[in-house]
Scaffold this motif. Structure first.
Motif, PDB file in Angstrom:
ATOM      1  N   GLU A 157       0.735  -1.147   0.235  1.00 26.29           N
ATOM      2  CA  GLU A 157      -0.043  -0.013   0.009  1.00 26.29           C
ATOM      3  C   GLU A 157       0.784   1.233  -0.136  1.00 26.29           C
ATOM      4  OE1 GLU A 157      -3.569  -1.065   2.965  1.00 26.29           O
ATOM      5  OE2 GLU A 157      -1.686  -1.565   3.761  1.00 26.29           O
ATOM      6  N   MET A 158       0.427   2.425  -0.715  1.00 23.21           N
ATOM      7  CA  MET A 158       1.183   3.634  -0.529  1.00 23.21           C
ATOM      8  C   MET A 158       0.743   4.341   0.670  1.00 23.21           C
ATOM      9  SD  MET A 158       1.069   6.293  -3.840  1.00 23.21           S
ATOM     10  CE  MET A 158       1.580   5.041  -5.064  1.00 23.21           C
ATOM     11  N   ILE A 159       1.799   4.810   1.318  1.00 24.38           N
ATOM     12  CA  ILE A 159       1.857   5.561   2.481  1.00 24.38           C
ATOM     13  C   ILE A 159       2.503   6.783   2.470  1.00 24.38           C
ATOM     14  CG2 ILE A 159       1.047   3.450   3.995  1.00 24.38           C
ATOM     15  CD1 ILE A 159       3.983   3.710   4.980  1.00 24.38           C
ATOM     16  N   MET A 160       2.596   7.766   3.694  1.00 23.59           N
ATOM     17  CA  MET A 160       3.192   9.027   3.754  1.00 23.59           C
ATOM     18  C   MET A 160       3.204   9.740   2.553  1.00 23.59           C
ATOM     19  SD  MET A 160       6.582   7.366   5.849  1.00 23.59           S
ATOM     20  CE  MET A 160       6.402   5.853   6.888  1.00 23.59           C
ATOM     21  N   GLN A 161       2.015  10.357   2.074  1.00 26.82           N
ATOM     22  CA  GLN A 161       1.988  11.266   0.935  1.00 26.82           C
ATOM     23  C   GLN A 161       2.668  10.650  -0.182  1.00 26.82           C
ATOM     24  OE1 GLN A 161       3.499  12.435   4.197  1.00 26.82           O
ATOM     25  NE2 GLN A 161       1.383  12.498   4.536  1.00 26.82           N
ATOM     26  N   GLY A 162       2.685   9.185  -0.321  1.00 25.77           N
ATOM     27  CA  GLY A 162       3.102   8.625  -1.580  1.00 25.77           C
ATOM     28  C   GLY A 162       4.536   8.504  -1.895  1.00 25.77           C
ATOM     29  N   TYR A 164       6.422   6.314   0.291  1.00 25.29           N
ATOM     30  CA  TYR A 164       6.747   5.092   0.510  1.00 25.29           C
ATOM     31  C   TYR A 164       5.343   4.063   0.207  1.00 25.29           C
ATOM     32  CZ  TYR A 164      10.494   6.830   3.427  1.00 25.29           C
ATOM     33  OH  TYR A 164      11.476   7.577   3.970  1.00 25.29           O
ATOM     34  N   LEU A 165       5.985   2.907   0.259  1.00 22.81           N
ATOM     35  CA  LEU A 165       5.218   1.703   0.340  1.00 22.81           C
ATOM     36  C   LEU A 165       5.180   1.019   1.362  1.00 22.81           C
ATOM     37  CD1 LEU A 165       5.511   0.517  -3.577  1.00 22.81           C
ATOM     38  CD2 LEU A 165       4.051   2.319  -2.649  1.00 22.81           C
ATOM     39  N   GLN A 166       4.188   0.393   2.087  1.00 25.22           N
ATOM     40  CA  GLN A 166       4.297  -0.599   2.958  1.00 25.22           C
ATOM     41  C   GLN A 166       3.648  -1.750   2.507  1.00 25.22           C
ATOM     42  OE1 GLN A 166       1.852   0.537   6.800  1.00 25.22           O
ATOM     43  NE2 GLN A 166       1.542  -1.648   7.115  1.00 25.22           N
ATOM     44  N   TRP A 167       4.847  -2.688   2.890  1.00 28.45           N
ATOM     45  CA  TRP A 167       4.586  -4.142   2.318  1.00 28.45           C
ATOM     46  C   TRP A 167       4.420  -4.941   3.550  1.00 28.45           C
ATOM     47  CZ3 TRP A 167       9.302  -7.138  -0.591  1.00 28.45           C
ATOM     48  CH2 TRP A 167       8.741  -8.332  -0.801  1.00 28.45           C
ATOM     49  N   TYR A 182      10.931   2.667  -0.290  1.00 27.90           N
ATOM     50  CA  TYR A 182      10.987   3.956  -0.569  1.00 27.90           C
ATOM     51  C   TYR A 182      11.113   4.102  -2.226  1.00 27.90           C
ATOM     52  CZ  TYR A 182      12.503   9.116  -0.770  1.00 27.90           C
ATOM     53  OH  TYR A 182      12.614  10.433  -1.089  1.00 27.90           O
ATOM     54  N   ILE A 183       9.989   5.095  -2.592  1.00 23.73           N
ATOM     55  CA  ILE A 183       9.911   5.178  -3.923  1.00 23.73           C
ATOM     56  C   ILE A 183       9.733   6.477  -4.388  1.00 23.73           C
ATOM     57  CG2 ILE A 183       8.476   3.185  -4.368  1.00 23.73           C
ATOM     58  CD1 ILE A 183       5.716   5.245  -4.386  1.00 23.73           C
ATOM     59  N   GLY A 184      10.386   7.695  -3.506  1.00 24.12           N
ATOM     60  CA  GLY A 184      10.136   8.990  -3.813  1.00 24.12           C
ATOM     61  C   GLY A 184      11.251   9.425  -4.680  1.00 24.12           C
TER      62      GLY A 184
END
Length: 313
Positions: A157-162, A164-167, A182-184
Protein backbone atom coordinates in the motif's frame (compact mmCIF):
# COMPACT_ATOMS: atom_id res chain seq x y z
CA UNK A 1 11.45 -15.28 -18.44
CA UNK A 2 14.27 -13.66 -16.40
CA UNK A 3 13.36 -15.80 -13.37
CA UNK A 4 13.48 -19.00 -15.42
CA UNK A 5 16.80 -18.34 -17.16
CA UNK A 6 18.84 -16.88 -14.28
CA UNK A 7 19.43 -18.42 -10.85
CA UNK A 8 19.18 -16.56 -7.59
CA UNK A 9 22.68 -16.78 -6.14
CA UNK A 10 23.97 -15.19 -2.93
CA UNK A 11 26.64 -17.89 -2.57
CA UNK A 12 29.20 -17.14 -5.31
CA UNK A 13 29.94 -13.54 -4.27
CA UNK A 14 30.09 -14.65 -0.63
CA UNK A 15 32.73 -17.25 -1.49
CA UNK A 16 34.63 -14.56 -3.42
CA UNK A 17 34.54 -12.33 -0.33
CA UNK A 18 35.96 -15.14 1.80
CA UNK A 19 38.71 -15.99 -0.71
CA UNK A 20 39.80 -12.35 -0.99
CA UNK A 21 39.85 -12.02 2.80
CA UNK A 22 42.05 -15.09 3.14
CA UNK A 23 44.48 -13.60 0.63
CA UNK A 24 44.72 -10.55 2.91
CA UNK A 25 44.74 -12.37 6.22
CA UNK A 26 47.08 -9.85 7.80
CA UNK A 27 43.96 -7.70 8.22
CA UNK A 28 41.15 -8.32 10.64
CA UNK A 29 37.92 -9.14 8.84
CA UNK A 30 36.41 -5.89 10.09
CA UNK A 31 39.26 -3.85 8.56
CA UNK A 32 39.16 -5.91 5.39
CA UNK A 33 35.39 -5.54 4.99
CA UNK A 34 35.55 -1.78 5.49
CA UNK A 35 37.92 -1.51 2.52
CA UNK A 36 36.37 -4.26 0.40
CA UNK A 37 34.79 -3.14 -2.88
CA UNK A 38 31.95 -5.50 -3.82
CA UNK A 39 31.80 -6.63 -7.42
CA UNK A 40 28.97 -8.15 -9.41
CA UNK A 41 29.22 -11.38 -11.34
CA UNK A 42 26.80 -11.64 -14.28
CA UNK A 43 26.42 -15.36 -13.52
CA UNK A 44 25.78 -14.88 -9.79
CA UNK A 45 22.87 -12.61 -8.96
CA UNK A 46 20.98 -11.84 -5.78
CA UNK A 47 18.37 -9.06 -5.64
CA UNK A 48 20.94 -6.48 -6.76
CA UNK A 49 22.12 -8.28 -9.88
CA UNK A 50 18.62 -9.43 -10.82
CA UNK A 51 17.15 -5.92 -10.50
CA UNK A 52 19.95 -4.42 -12.63
CA UNK A 53 19.50 -7.13 -15.26
CA UNK A 54 15.75 -6.55 -15.29
CA UNK A 55 16.13 -2.81 -15.87
CA UNK A 56 18.39 -3.54 -18.84
CA UNK A 57 15.80 -5.92 -20.31
CA UNK A 58 12.99 -3.43 -19.77
CA UNK A 59 14.84 -0.87 -21.89
CA UNK A 60 13.83 -2.97 -24.90
CA UNK A 61 10.30 -1.58 -24.52
CA UNK A 62 11.63 1.82 -25.60
CA UNK A 63 11.23 0.74 -29.23
CA UNK A 64 7.48 0.56 -28.65
CA UNK A 65 7.07 3.19 -25.92
CA UNK A 66 9.58 5.92 -26.62
CA UNK A 67 11.26 7.29 -23.49
CA UNK A 68 10.06 4.55 -21.14
CA UNK A 69 13.60 3.28 -20.59
CA UNK A 70 14.27 6.45 -18.57
CA UNK A 71 11.19 5.92 -16.39
CA UNK A 72 12.14 2.64 -14.71
CA UNK A 73 14.25 3.12 -11.59
CA UNK A 74 15.64 1.20 -8.61
CA UNK A 75 13.98 1.53 -5.20
CA UNK A 76 15.31 0.49 -1.80
CA UNK A 77 13.53 -1.66 0.76
CA UNK A 78 13.93 -1.92 4.53
CA UNK A 79 13.08 -5.42 5.74
CA UNK A 80 11.12 -6.35 8.87
CA UNK A 81 10.68 -2.95 10.53
CA UNK A 82 8.97 -2.64 13.89
CA UNK A 83 8.21 1.08 13.53
CA UNK A 84 8.08 3.75 10.81
CA UNK A 85 8.51 6.66 13.24
CA UNK A 86 11.94 7.78 12.08
CA UNK A 87 10.82 7.90 8.43
CA UNK A 88 7.66 9.96 8.87
CA UNK A 89 9.13 13.45 9.30
CA UNK A 90 12.05 13.31 6.86
CA UNK A 91 12.09 14.11 3.16
CA UNK A 92 14.53 11.28 2.44
CA UNK A 93 15.51 8.13 4.38
CA UNK A 94 18.46 8.89 6.66
CA UNK A 95 21.53 7.06 5.25
CA UNK A 96 22.87 6.52 8.78
CA UNK A 97 19.71 4.71 9.88
CA UNK A 98 18.65 2.94 6.68
CA UNK A 99 20.08 -0.51 6.01
CA UNK A 100 18.64 -0.98 2.48
CA UNK A 101 18.78 -4.77 2.54
CA UNK A 102 16.75 -5.21 -0.62
CA UNK A 103 16.10 -3.46 -3.94
CA UNK A 104 13.35 -3.59 -6.57
CA UNK A 105 12.39 -1.92 -9.85
CA UNK A 106 9.62 0.69 -10.03
CA UNK A 107 7.72 2.75 -12.59
CA UNK A 108 5.49 5.65 -11.56
CA UNK A 109 2.14 5.89 -13.37
CA UNK A 110 -0.80 8.27 -13.57
CA UNK A 111 -4.32 7.33 -14.72
CA UNK A 112 -6.76 10.23 -15.13
CA UNK A 113 -4.99 12.15 -12.38
CA UNK A 114 -4.77 9.11 -10.09
CA UNK A 115 -1.18 8.34 -9.09
CA UNK A 116 0.34 4.94 -8.63
CA UNK A 117 3.42 2.83 -9.14
CA UNK A 118 4.26 -0.45 -10.85
CA UNK A 119 6.59 -2.62 -8.78
CA UNK A 120 8.76 -5.47 -10.05
CA UNK A 121 10.81 -7.64 -7.73
CA UNK A 122 12.87 -10.43 -9.32
CA UNK A 123 14.99 -10.85 -6.20
CA UNK A 124 12.42 -11.79 -3.56
CA UNK A 125 10.94 -12.98 -5.91
CA UNK A 126 7.48 -11.67 -6.80
CA UNK A 127 6.14 -13.50 -9.84
CA UNK A 128 4.03 -10.63 -11.16
CA UNK A 129 3.97 -6.90 -11.70
CA UNK A 130 2.38 -5.27 -8.65
CA UNK A 131 0.21 -2.21 -9.22
CA UNK A 132 -0.15 0.10 -6.22
CA UNK A 133 -2.64 2.97 -6.60
CA UNK A 134 -2.80 5.75 -4.03
CA UNK A 135 -6.61 5.49 -3.85
CA UNK A 136 -6.46 1.65 -3.76
CA UNK A 137 -8.93 1.46 -6.66
CA UNK A 138 -8.57 -0.46 -9.93
CA UNK A 139 -6.03 -1.50 -11.19
CA UNK A 140 -4.64 -1.74 -7.63
CA UNK A 141 -3.36 -5.30 -6.97
CA UNK A 142 -4.36 -5.49 -3.29
CA UNK A 143 -3.80 -8.81 -1.48
CA UNK A 144 -1.95 -11.53 -3.39
CA UNK A 145 -0.36 -14.89 -2.60
CA UNK A 146 3.38 -15.49 -2.33
CA UNK A 147 4.75 -17.58 -5.20
CA UNK A 148 7.27 -19.31 -2.92
CA UNK A 149 5.13 -19.88 0.18
CA UNK A 150 1.39 -20.56 -0.27
CA UNK A 151 0.85 -19.83 3.43
CA UNK A 152 1.86 -16.18 2.98
CA UNK A 153 -0.29 -13.32 1.72
CA UNK A 154 1.21 -9.98 0.65
CA UNK A 155 -0.30 -6.50 0.66
CA UNK A 156 1.53 -3.43 -0.68
CA UNK A 157 0.00 0.00 0.00
CA UNK A 158 1.08 3.60 -0.64
CA UNK A 159 1.69 5.64 2.55
CA UNK A 160 3.31 8.88 3.75
CA UNK A 161 2.05 11.15 0.94
CA UNK A 162 3.15 8.66 -1.71
CA UNK A 163 6.83 8.63 -0.74
CA UNK A 164 6.76 5.08 0.61
CA UNK A 165 5.09 1.72 0.10
CA UNK A 166 4.21 -0.43 3.09
CA UNK A 167 4.67 -4.11 2.29
CA UNK A 168 2.83 -6.30 4.80
CA UNK A 169 3.35 -10.07 4.88
CA UNK A 170 0.67 -12.18 6.55
CA UNK A 171 0.96 -15.80 7.65
CA UNK A 172 -2.65 -16.95 7.53
CA UNK A 173 -4.37 -14.05 9.35
CA UNK A 174 -1.39 -12.93 11.45
CA UNK A 175 0.93 -10.09 10.48
CA UNK A 176 4.35 -11.72 10.11
CA UNK A 177 6.54 -8.96 8.72
CA UNK A 178 6.33 -5.32 7.67
CA UNK A 179 8.72 -3.86 5.09
CA UNK A 180 9.13 -0.30 3.85
CA UNK A 181 9.91 0.64 0.23
CA UNK A 182 11.06 4.17 -0.59
CA UNK A 183 9.77 5.26 -4.02
CA UNK A 184 10.28 9.02 -3.70
CA UNK A 185 13.57 9.00 -5.61
CA UNK A 186 15.81 6.53 -7.48
CA UNK A 187 18.11 4.43 -5.32
CA UNK A 188 21.70 5.05 -6.41
CA UNK A 189 23.79 2.76 -4.17
CA UNK A 190 22.81 -0.83 -5.03
CA UNK A 191 26.36 -2.20 -5.05
CA UNK A 192 28.20 -0.08 -2.47
CA UNK A 193 25.38 -0.40 0.10
CA UNK A 194 22.92 -3.22 -0.65
CA UNK A 195 25.36 -5.71 -2.16
CA UNK A 196 27.83 -4.97 0.65
CA UNK A 197 25.16 -5.46 3.28
CA UNK A 198 24.05 -8.74 1.67
CA UNK A 199 27.58 -10.13 1.88
CA UNK A 200 27.43 -10.38 5.68
CA UNK A 201 23.98 -11.89 6.02
CA UNK A 202 24.22 -15.18 7.90
CA UNK A 203 22.16 -17.11 5.37
CA UNK A 204 23.01 -18.04 1.78
CA UNK A 205 20.85 -19.20 -1.12
CA UNK A 206 21.55 -20.61 -4.55
CA UNK A 207 18.41 -21.79 -6.32
CA UNK A 208 16.56 -22.06 -9.61
CA UNK A 209 13.11 -20.66 -10.31
CA UNK A 210 10.23 -21.34 -12.63
CA UNK A 211 8.60 -18.62 -14.73
CA UNK A 212 6.04 -18.24 -11.94
CA UNK A 213 8.75 -17.60 -9.35
CA UNK A 214 8.43 -21.08 -7.82
CA UNK A 215 11.57 -22.24 -6.03
CA UNK A 216 12.50 -25.50 -7.78
CA UNK A 217 15.71 -26.64 -6.10
CA UNK A 218 18.99 -25.43 -4.70
CA UNK A 219 21.27 -24.81 -1.74
CA UNK A 220 20.44 -23.22 1.60
CA UNK A 221 23.02 -22.36 4.26
CA UNK A 222 22.55 -20.83 7.70
CA UNK A 223 26.20 -20.32 8.35
CA UNK A 224 26.01 -19.07 11.95
CA UNK A 225 24.17 -22.27 12.89
CA UNK A 226 26.44 -24.54 10.79
CA UNK A 227 23.51 -25.63 8.62
CA UNK A 228 24.04 -26.61 5.00
CA UNK A 229 21.18 -28.16 3.02
CA UNK A 230 20.15 -29.31 -0.42
CA UNK A 231 16.50 -29.18 -1.38
CA UNK A 232 14.27 -29.89 -4.35
CA UNK A 233 10.63 -30.30 -5.31
CA UNK A 234 9.74 -33.94 -5.91
CA UNK A 235 7.74 -34.25 -9.13
CA UNK A 236 5.61 -36.98 -7.54
CA UNK A 237 4.87 -34.78 -4.50
CA UNK A 238 5.02 -31.21 -5.86
CA UNK A 239 3.62 -29.65 -2.70
CA UNK A 240 6.37 -31.11 -0.52
CA UNK A 241 9.93 -29.75 -0.51
CA UNK A 242 12.52 -32.48 -0.02
CA UNK A 243 15.34 -31.28 2.27
CA UNK A 244 18.67 -33.03 2.80
CA UNK A 245 20.92 -31.72 5.56
CA UNK A 246 24.61 -32.19 4.77
CA UNK A 247 26.95 -33.12 7.61
CA UNK A 248 30.69 -32.28 7.70
CA UNK A 249 31.53 -35.97 7.48
CA UNK A 250 30.13 -36.11 3.93
CA UNK A 251 32.91 -33.86 2.70
CA UNK A 252 35.78 -36.11 3.69
CA UNK A 253 35.64 -37.80 0.28
CA UNK A 254 33.36 -37.47 -2.71
CA UNK A 255 33.81 -41.20 -3.30
CA UNK A 256 31.99 -41.92 -0.04
CA UNK A 257 28.75 -40.29 -1.17
CA UNK A 258 25.84 -42.69 -1.31
CA UNK A 259 23.75 -43.09 -4.45
CA UNK A 260 20.84 -41.00 -3.08
CA UNK A 261 23.08 -37.99 -2.50
CA UNK A 262 24.61 -38.37 -5.95
CA UNK A 263 21.15 -38.52 -7.56
CA UNK A 264 20.13 -35.42 -5.64
CA UNK A 265 23.25 -33.59 -6.80
CA UNK A 266 22.45 -34.57 -10.40
CA UNK A 267 18.85 -33.39 -10.05
CA UNK A 268 19.73 -30.02 -8.50
CA UNK A 269 22.71 -29.31 -10.75
CA UNK A 270 20.43 -29.87 -13.75
CA UNK A 271 18.03 -27.20 -12.48
CA UNK A 272 20.93 -24.85 -11.68
CA UNK A 273 22.44 -25.43 -15.14
CA UNK A 274 25.83 -26.42 -13.75
CA UNK A 275 27.62 -29.76 -13.49
CA UNK A 276 27.38 -32.02 -10.45
CA UNK A 277 31.10 -31.49 -9.90
CA UNK A 278 30.65 -27.70 -9.87
CA UNK A 279 27.80 -28.03 -7.40
CA UNK A 280 29.85 -30.29 -5.14
CA UNK A 281 32.79 -27.85 -5.26
CA UNK A 282 30.47 -25.02 -4.14
CA UNK A 283 29.12 -27.14 -1.29
CA UNK A 284 32.63 -28.14 -0.24
CA UNK A 285 33.71 -24.50 -0.14
CA UNK A 286 30.65 -23.51 1.90
CA UNK A 287 31.31 -26.33 4.34
CA UNK A 288 34.90 -25.10 4.72
CA UNK A 289 33.70 -21.56 5.45
CA UNK A 290 31.15 -22.82 7.97
CA UNK A 291 33.97 -24.59 9.81
CA UNK A 292 36.05 -21.39 10.01
CA UNK A 293 35.00 -20.19 13.46
CA UNK A 294 37.21 -17.10 13.51
CA UNK A 295 35.73 -15.86 10.24
CA UNK A 296 32.16 -16.63 11.31
CA UNK A 297 32.57 -14.81 14.62
CA UNK A 298 33.82 -11.70 12.84
CA UNK A 299 31.12 -11.84 10.16
CA UNK A 300 28.32 -12.34 12.72
CA UNK A 301 29.57 -9.39 14.74
CA UNK A 302 29.40 -7.10 11.69
CA UNK A 303 25.97 -8.45 10.80
CA UNK A 304 24.72 -7.73 14.32
CA UNK A 305 26.29 -4.27 14.35
CA UNK A 306 24.51 -3.37 11.12
CA UNK A 307 21.21 -4.59 12.50
CA UNK A 308 21.73 -2.57 15.66
CA UNK A 309 22.35 0.60 13.65
CA UNK A 310 18.69 0.58 12.80
CA UNK A 311 17.01 1.15 16.14
CA UNK A 312 13.61 0.61 14.56
CA UNK A 313 14.25 -3.13 14.31
Amino acid sequence: MLLKTINYDSVTNFIELYDQYKKNNHLSFEDFFRKYIPTLNKNANNCVGLALLLIEKLKQFDDRYSGIKNCFYLVSCEINLQSFDKYENTEYPCPWLSVNEHIMVALKIEIDGRVGVLLLDPGYPLDRVITVMNDQEYPNTGHFLSSTNPEEVYLIEMIMQGKYLQWSIYDESNLKETNLIYIGAPYLSPISVTERRNLVFTYRFFFSLSEKGENLSGIFAKIDEHILCLYYIDEDYPKEKQIIKLTPELFSSVNQLNSDIKKTLDRISHHLKISSKELWNILTKLNHIIEDEQFLDSLCKINNDIQNLNSGK
